[in-house]
Design an enzyme around this catalytic site. Structure first.
Site, PDB file in Angstrom:
ATOM      1  N   TRP A   1      19.616   3.063 -63.656  1.00  0.00           N
ATOM      2  CA  TRP A   1      19.654   1.771 -64.353  1.00  0.00           C
ATOM      3  C   TRP A   1      18.296   1.076 -64.251  1.00  0.00           C
ATOM      4  O   TRP A   1      17.768   0.551 -65.226  1.00  0.00           O
ATOM      5  CB  TRP A   1      20.764   0.904 -63.754  1.00  0.00           C
ATOM      6  CG  TRP A   1      20.953  -0.434 -64.400  1.00  0.00           C
ATOM      7  CD1 TRP A   1      20.457  -0.867 -65.598  1.00  0.00           C
ATOM      8  CD2 TRP A   1      21.726  -1.534 -63.886  1.00  0.00           C
ATOM      9  NE1 TRP A   1      20.869  -2.159 -65.861  1.00  0.00           N
ATOM     10  CE2 TRP A   1      21.648  -2.585 -64.824  1.00  0.00           C
ATOM     11  CE3 TRP A   1      22.480  -1.715 -62.726  1.00  0.00           C
ATOM     12  CZ2 TRP A   1      22.282  -3.822 -64.616  1.00  0.00           C
ATOM     13  CZ3 TRP A   1      23.122  -2.936 -62.534  1.00  0.00           C
ATOM     14  CH2 TRP A   1      23.022  -3.980 -63.468  1.00  0.00           C
TER      15      TRP A   1
ATOM     16  N   ASP B   1      22.347   9.651 -62.779  1.00  0.00           N
ATOM     17  CA  ASP B   1      23.291   8.860 -63.565  1.00  0.00           C
ATOM     18  C   ASP B   1      22.526   7.836 -64.399  1.00  0.00           C
ATOM     19  O   ASP B   1      21.743   7.043 -63.864  1.00  0.00           O
ATOM     20  CB  ASP B   1      24.263   8.140 -62.631  1.00  0.00           C
ATOM     21  CG  ASP B   1      25.244   7.268 -63.401  1.00  0.00           C
ATOM     22  OD1 ASP B   1      26.254   7.793 -63.897  1.00  0.00           O
ATOM     23  OD2 ASP B   1      24.988   6.045 -63.508  1.00  0.00           O
TER      24      ASP B   1
ATOM     25  N   TYR C   1      20.804   1.488 -71.022  1.00  0.00           N
ATOM     26  CA  TYR C   1      19.763   1.134 -70.051  1.00  0.00           C
ATOM     27  C   TYR C   1      18.409   1.188 -70.747  1.00  0.00           C
ATOM     28  O   TYR C   1      17.847   2.260 -70.988  1.00  0.00           O
ATOM     29  CB  TYR C   1      19.772   2.097 -68.861  1.00  0.00           C
ATOM     30  CG  TYR C   1      21.002   2.055 -67.998  1.00  0.00           C
ATOM     31  CD1 TYR C   1      21.927   1.002 -68.073  1.00  0.00           C
ATOM     32  CD2 TYR C   1      21.258   3.071 -67.078  1.00  0.00           C
ATOM     33  CE1 TYR C   1      23.052   0.979 -67.278  1.00  0.00           C
ATOM     34  CE2 TYR C   1      22.382   3.048 -66.268  1.00  0.00           C
ATOM     35  CZ  TYR C   1      23.280   2.002 -66.369  1.00  0.00           C
ATOM     36  OH  TYR C   1      24.392   1.984 -65.572  1.00  0.00           O
TER      37      TYR C   1
ATOM     38  N   HIS D   1      31.854   3.412 -70.526  1.00  0.00           N
ATOM     39  CA  HIS D   1      31.012   2.491 -69.773  1.00  0.00           C
ATOM     40  C   HIS D   1      31.697   1.136 -69.569  1.00  0.00           C
ATOM     41  O   HIS D   1      31.486   0.198 -70.322  1.00  0.00           O
ATOM     42  CB  HIS D   1      29.670   2.309 -70.491  1.00  0.00           C
ATOM     43  CG  HIS D   1      28.597   1.732 -69.619  1.00  0.00           C
ATOM     44  ND1 HIS D   1      27.289   1.649 -70.018  1.00  0.00           N
ATOM     45  CD2 HIS D   1      28.635   1.239 -68.361  1.00  0.00           C
ATOM     46  CE1 HIS D   1      26.566   1.110 -69.050  1.00  0.00           C
ATOM     47  NE2 HIS D   1      27.372   0.829 -68.046  1.00  0.00           N
TER      48      HIS D   1
ATOM     49  N   SER E   1      33.704   4.817 -66.077  1.00  0.00           N
ATOM     50  CA  SER E   1      33.078   3.890 -65.139  1.00  0.00           C
ATOM     51  C   SER E   1      33.893   2.607 -65.228  1.00  0.00           C
ATOM     52  O   SER E   1      34.081   2.061 -66.322  1.00  0.00           O
ATOM     53  CB  SER E   1      31.620   3.638 -65.532  1.00  0.00           C
ATOM     54  OG  SER E   1      30.997   2.766 -64.618  1.00  0.00           O
TER      55      SER E   1
END
Length: 328
Positions: free
Chosen positions: A20, A50, A55, A122, A153
């Site tokens: 991220w 990941d 992002y 997500h 997630s």
């Protein structure tokens, strides 16, 4: 570096790399800094990375894909990405096959992968977990060879428990650390019983559990630790694990008083997570190679002592529980 099974995805490094920070929302990170961080992770034995399509609007995916291109081609690393947050508005109806196909194809291009190793929904709205057609769409993408495996997630334990009822869900990514302990009550046991891999994000509570933040800390305008403290941009649980900043610093001070000086706080936090057998991998993120290497080294660190585990429980009950336990 030790390895653990991640559902049917395969064995991955038990300390992964969360990408991220190299995409955005953490202040300015140059391309060179981002590449150096990914390279440091790989050199430290990390083989699980990941990322997500949002992002940096794909920047993180592109950097990961380009930096690890040879390892990806050789099958030496596992790259997980996420899909769904590009929806605007971000609503359950948007998690339809056409949209997921479009997002997945964009990620395949960004990462330079014909077949994505792992795609995770997500942090979708809770209603998505009650829509079998969304998971049918993921099955279709898997059957077409666009993705090899899929997972979710989640923000809340209840979402994770619902998700693992779908047989195709191989992984659940969830916030789990000494300041977010609720998943240990039921979720980890249920995931293990179904052989579902567990990916733990926000392991250092956005820096709180590094011990490096002070009460007069200032964060750049484009750092979520500045603009999302009240959940104005996305779920507040993603920022400092949902713990109010001052309360989090109080908790860190209390931990410092109880822990021996020979255990760095980040290592303590990562070992606390890894000492739960149901955890597959933990994904701290950093743009500092030294920190990346230190995080990776937690894999070989000694498990926590009884006194350290007691300290984690006591500090959580005294300083943190009231802020987070019932919410996520």
């Amino acid at each position: 570096m030790n390895h653990r099974e991640l559902g049917d995805v395969g064995a991955v490094s038990e300390v992964g790399y969360g990408a991220w920070q190299i995409g955005g929302d953490w202040g300015e990170v140059t391309e060179d800094e981002a590449v150096a961080a990914v390279e440091a992770a790989r050199e430290a034995g990390i083989d699980f990375f990941d990322t997500a399509d949002v992002y940096g609007d794909g920047r993180s995916e592109r950097i990961v894909g380009e930096t690890l291109a040879d390892d990806i081609a050789a099958g030496d690393v596992t790259v997980a990405t996420k899909a769904g947050r590009r929806l605007d508005p971000h609503e359950a109806d948007g998690y339809a096959e056409a949209n997921l196909r479009r997002f997945v194809d964009r990620s395949r291009e960004n990462l330079g992968m014909d077949t994505l190793d792992l795609v995770q929904l997500h942090c979708p709205p809770t209603d998505v977990y009650y829509r079998p057609e969304t998971f049918d769409a993921l099955d279709a993408l898997e059957s077409e060879g666009r993705i090899a495996s899929y997972g979710v997630s989640v923000e809340r334990v209840e979402e994770g428990l619902k998700a693992i009822e779908y047989p195709g869900v191989e992984t659940v990514q969830i916030i789990f650390n000494p300041f977010r302990q609720r998943p240990a009550e039921l979720f980890l046991e249920e995931a293990a019983a179904r052989d579902v891999g567990v990916i733990c994000r926000v392991p250092l509570a956005s820096g709180l559990l590094t011990g490096a933040l002070s009460r007069d800390a200032e964060f750049p305008e484009d750092d979520h630790r500045n603009y999302n403290r009240e959940g104005d941009a996305f779920d507040v649980g993603e920022t400092f694990a949902g713990v109010p900043f001052e309360a989090g610093l109080d908790a860190v001070d209390a931990l410092d008083e109880r822990l021996a000086d020979d255990r760095p706080l980040p290592e303590f936090a990562l070992r606390w997570i890894l000492d739960h057998d149901a955890v597959s991998t933990v994904i701290p993120g950093s743009t500092t190679p030294e920190h990346v290497r230190a995080n990776a080294a937690a894999s070989e660190a000694a498990p926590l002592s009884d006194a350290e585990r007691d300290a984690a429980s006591e500090v959580y009950d005294d300083h943190v529980r009231e802020h987070v336990h019932q919410r996520w």
